[in-house]
Design an enzyme around this catalytic site. Structure first.
Site, PDB file in Angstrom:
ATOM      1  N   GLU A 265       0.893  -1.160   0.000  1.00 58.52           N
ATOM      2  CA  GLU A 265       0.000   0.000   0.000  1.00 58.52           C
ATOM      3  C   GLU A 265       0.924   1.201   0.000  1.00 58.52           C
ATOM      4  O   GLU A 265       1.709   1.380   0.936  1.00 58.52           O
ATOM      5  CB  GLU A 265      -0.893  -0.045   1.245  1.00 58.52           C
ATOM      6  N   CYS A 299      -1.929   8.683   3.771  1.00 59.36           N
ATOM      7  CA  CYS A 299      -1.805   8.461   2.329  1.00 59.36           C
ATOM      8  C   CYS A 299      -3.135   8.715   1.646  1.00 59.36           C
ATOM      9  O   CYS A 299      -3.190   8.907   0.437  1.00 59.36           O
ATOM     10  CB  CYS A 299      -1.253   7.082   2.020  1.00 59.36           C
TER      11      CYS A 299
HETATM   12  C1  UN1 Z   1      -1.993   5.538   5.181  1.00 58.50           C
HETATM   13  O1  UN1 Z   1      -2.094   6.713   5.522  1.00 58.50           O
HETATM   14  O2  UN1 Z   1      -0.854   5.032   5.062  1.00 58.50           O
HETATM   15  O3  UN1 Z   1      -8.417   6.082   5.281  1.00 58.50           O
HETATM   16  C2  UN1 Z   1      -3.132   4.666   4.893  1.00 58.50           C
HETATM   17  C3  UN1 Z   1      -7.476   6.531   5.941  1.00 58.50           C
HETATM   18  C4  UN1 Z   1      -6.440   5.614   6.469  1.00 58.50           C
HETATM   19  C5  UN1 Z   1      -5.229   5.747   5.603  1.00 58.50           C
HETATM   20  C6  UN1 Z   1      -4.207   4.723   5.906  1.00 58.50           C
HETATM   21  N1  UN1 Z   1      -6.940   4.272   6.520  1.00 58.50           N
HETATM   22  O4  UN1 Z   1      -7.369   7.725   6.153  1.00 58.50           O
END
Ligand code: UN1
Length: 505
Positions: A265, A299
């Site tokens: 990810e 992210c």
């Molecule tokens: C990340 O920031 O690495 O939906 C992923 C969201 C979180 C993001 C996680 N689950 O804001």
């Protein structure tokens, strides 16, 4: 109601927390000892970490390999029970975990509470999904006289490499999924946030995960590289930059070990498309939250806001006004909305980006003049999403005005970045929403709401293209990627003598 007493308890914890968190595992701490300091004040030493070295990696992988078949054979009920128990323990130790999220990662208390909730959700969700998917199923349909059973098993030893921006939630999610599927795990937390990972591992072990099944190897990229290169690793789960994911892929391809999956990810260049029919107050609330909550260090965070020309000025005025009501500062204070960024490197890179766009600044907040790694949250005007050469992982928002290219042109420009994580759309026109959801190549689309904070089990999270491999975390397809499938075919007829060709063939 909750926050008053909680803050008092956090303050007490701050005074009393032991100042050393050694490397966890049977492997002894022969590596470097390093102080871990608070992002909001580098004079505060949160604890000490003993980093792993290459010898520790080899030792941990071998111990994990030896015990993993027993963990797999112990059955899904035993594994799921340990995860459920860990969820209870996380909740019972919430003060401590929240305090670590605030001090080690610089999270506001509000963000820390959401993070703990997500970690607990991951534990319970993967426990429940594992029971559903790993319990031996009925035979598959087939000819009379044979029984065909398809079952899922652990792959072996999984390397779990997690980021600093969700040091508890993503760390726990990766580890819980790998464990639930019957694997042993070597976890390598981000170099910036080893202490909270160490506490999480202690709680997981207290909940019944055997010591040799879960190892923690804190350290930097060298530890991660040694781990990925080890032939005893049967799979890698990684959250972090696209560049590191590529490097992991290359290392996996070049080693002599088995051919194994990478579940990654990675980054994003997330946009929101707002058209003239959108409700301005709702847009304002959702833009501010998506771009600036967690200091933009998600992210999923909004980086590029596409405003339709005719409403752009009025909407920007409202967004800037709402932004000016936010306070940047010490995340231990309830009055703080936006805390620091994670470290000096992140701060410098974001400040350089802001300096390069200084002439296009639309709004910028003041930052406290203290020791911490604070970045001034800001909004800049740019011509198109393609003008950005990288993901800017912080509280910086870019605005593009659109109309000339039309909706399809906007969606195509967003797709052309190659990233495909989150996308927001604000519109009251059904055909616009349908057009965006059909044409945009992203993993998570949010309509008329903010675009962060995916809920485990309800909003499976993950992207495509440069944003990751899938499957989505917190979704029903995640666990199977940590497993191998085995088909067992049994002849159930009484010993029938030799047949070269049976009617069933
Ligand atoms: C990340 O920031 O690495 O939906 C992923 C969201 C979180 C993001 C996680 N689950 O804001």
């Amino acid at each position: 109601l909750v926050r008053g007493p909680l803050m008092a308890r956090l303050a007490a914890l701050e005074a009393n927390t032991p100042k050393a968190a050694p490397m966890i595992g049977k492997t002894s701490g022969k590596g470097k000892a390093k102080p871990v300091t608070a992002p909001f004040d580098r004079n505060i030493v949160v604890g000490t970490v003993i980093e792993a070295d290459a010898g520790a990696v080899d030792q941990a992988v071998r111990l994990a390999q030896a015990l993993q078949p027993d963990w797999d054979a112990a059955g899904v009920d035993r594994r799921a029970a340990a995860l459920d128990k860990a969820a209870d323990l996380y909740e019972a130790h919430s003060d401590e975990l929240l305090s670590l999220c605030v001090r080690e990662a610089g999270k506001t208390l509000g963000d820390a509470i959401l993070e703990l909730r997500e970690a607990v959700d991951f534990l319970r969700y993967y426990a429940a999904e594992a029971r559903r998917q790993f319990t031996p199923a009925d035979p598959l349909p087939g000819p009379t006289g044979e029984s065909n059973i398809l079952s899922l098993h652990g792959r072996g030893v999984i390397a779990a490499i997690s980021p600093w921006n969700f040091p508890l939630a993503i760390f726990t999610g990766q580890v819980a999924a790998a464990l639930a599927a019957g694997n042993a795990v070597i976890a390598k937390p981000a170099g910036q946030t080893p202490l909270i990972a160490a506490r999480a591992v202690e709680l997981l072990r207290q909940a019944g995960v055997p010591a040799d099944i879960l190892h923690l190897l804190p350290g930097g990229g060298d530890v991660g590289a040694a781990l990925v290169a080890h032939e005893g690793i049967s799979g890698v789960v990684f959250t972090g930059s696209t560049r590191t994911a590529r490097a992991i892929n290359l290392m996996l391809a070049q080693r002599n070990g088995p051919i194994v999956p990478l579940i990654a990810e990675t980054g994003g260049q997330n946009a929101m498309i707002v058209d003239s029919s959108a409700l301005p107050e709702q847009v304002t609330r959702d833009v501010v939250q998506s771009a600036f909550q967690s200091a933009g260090q998600r992210c999923s965070a909004l980086r590029v806001l596409y405003l339709q020309d005719d409403i752009a000025d009025a909407t920007l005025e409202m967004i800037s006004g709402a932004m000016r009501a936010l306070t940047v500062g010490d995340p231990r204070l309830l009055s703080t909305d936006i805390g620091p960024v994670i470290d000096a490197d992140a701060r410098k890179s974001l400040q350089d980006h802001s300096a390069a766009l200084a002439a296009s600044t639309l709004c910028k907040l003041p930052v406290p003049a203290t020791q911490g790694d604070f970045v001034a949250p800001a909004i800049f005007s740019i011509l198109a999403i393609g003008a950005l050469d990288k993901e800017n992982f912080g509280p910086l928002l870019h605005v593009v005005r659109w109309s000339a290219d039309g909706l399809d042109g906007v969606i195509d420009a967003i797709n052309a970045t190659g990233f495909g994580l989150t996308l927001g759309v604000h519109s009251r026109i059904d055909t616009v929403i349908e057009r965006v959801t059909a044409r945009a190549r992203v993993g998570n689309i949010y309509v008329n709401r903010n675009q962060i904070g995916a809920v485990v089990g309800s909003q499976p999270f993950g992207g495509e293209g440069l944003s990751g491999t899938g499957p989505k975390a917190g979704g029903p397809h995640y666990l199977a990627r940590f497993a191998t499938e085995r088909t067992v075919c049994v002849d159930t007829t009484a010993a029938g003598g030799m047949r070269l060709c049976s009617p069933a063939n």
